[in-house]
Design an enzyme around this catalytic site. Structure first.
Site, PDB file in Angstrom:
ATOM      1  N   VAL A  69       4.473  39.181  85.736  1.00  0.00           N
ATOM      2  CA  VAL A  69       3.141  39.493  86.250  1.00  0.00           C
ATOM      3  C   VAL A  69       2.213  39.953  85.120  1.00  0.00           C
ATOM      4  CG1 VAL A  69       1.834  40.992  87.822  1.00  0.00           C
ATOM      5  CG2 VAL A  69       4.054  40.085  88.529  1.00  0.00           C
ATOM      6  N   CYS A  70       2.780  40.623  84.126  1.00  0.00           N
ATOM      7  CA  CYS A  70       1.979  41.223  83.046  1.00  0.00           C
ATOM      8  C   CYS A  70       1.049  40.238  82.338  1.00  0.00           C
ATOM      9  CB  CYS A  70       2.890  41.918  82.045  1.00  0.00           C
ATOM     10  SG  CYS A  70       3.805  43.311  82.765  1.00  0.00           S
ATOM     11  N   PRO A  71       1.505  39.048  81.919  1.00  0.00           N
ATOM     12  CA  PRO A  71       0.571  38.158  81.234  1.00  0.00           C
ATOM     13  C   PRO A  71      -0.561  37.671  82.129  1.00  0.00           C
ATOM     14  CG  PRO A  71       2.644  37.030  81.654  1.00  0.00           C
ATOM     15  CD  PRO A  71       2.867  38.480  81.946  1.00  0.00           C
TER      16      PRO A  71
END
Length: 216
Positions: A69-71
């Site tokens: 999810v981070c990118p």
């Protein structure tokens, strides 16, 4: 920042415990190493220097580099970075990875190719602890977004669990609202307020009559 445990930070220099950052209160001075994609090198961010420059600060904590999810979150934030910069906001993504890992991730993940904001490193979790987003069991930071005004006062805090990504459109809206209110401190911004829309001026006259105040 000095080492601390749980909700307080022990400052050896003045022998007091510094409470966790609180909305409406001034934050302590802190610094972090950063990878700067714009310059292509390493550096350091300092709250003291940002305040001296009269800038706002946005800290966007996320769990880890090379995850899922981070990118998507950082790519979304990148679409608003130029506008936020023009408004006077310094933007930093923050995780417990090192600045070296940030460089490797930024240059290998295609979703991050438009990321120009500085990527801060908090490998000991000190800053994440101070802002209340550190997960000691995982050694990672939760998805926390913090807005600090030029006086060093924390004016906004949002924290999500690992599995829910954020929306940079809402972050931009909150920054616009806080910028407006700094210039018009007697006003208040209603739900979903965007620049150009009507604000409220709290007084006894609009108690129970907010509908009319917004429509008038």
């Amino acid at each position: 920042m000095h080492d601390h445990e749980h909700e307080h930070e022990y400052d050896e220099e003045c022998c007091i415990e510094v409470p966790e950052a609180t909305v409406g209160q001034e934050v302590v001075d802190f610094s972090m190493k950063v990878y700067d994609p714009t310059e292509g090198g390493f550096g350091e961010m300092s709250m003291e220097e940002i305040q001296k420059a009269g800038k706002w600060t946005i800290l966007v904590f996320y769990p880890a580099d090379f995850t899922f999810v981070c990118p998507t979150e950082l790519a979304d934030l990148a679409t608003k970075h130029a506008e936020l910069s023009k408004m006077g906001f310094e933007v930093f993504s923050v995780s417990t990875d090192t600045e070296f890992a940030h460089l490797a991730w930024r240059n290998s993940e295609r979703l991050l190719e438009n990321v120009k904001f500085k990527m801060a490193a908090d490998p000991t979790g000190q800053v994440a602890r101070y802002f209340g987003v550190y997960d000691p069991e995982a050694g990672l930071a939760l998805r926390g977004t913090f807005i600090i005004n030029p006086d060093g006062v924390l004016v906004s805090k949002e924290v999500n669990f690992y599995n829910v990504g954020r929306n940079a459109d809402e972050l931009l809206r909150k920054c616009q609202a806080n910028l407006h209110l700094r210039e018009h401190p007697a006003e208040a911004c209603p739900a979903k307020w965007t620049p150009g829309e009507k604000t409220l001026t709290p007084s006894e006259k609009i108690v129970g009559n907010v509908y009319d105040a917004l429509k008038g």
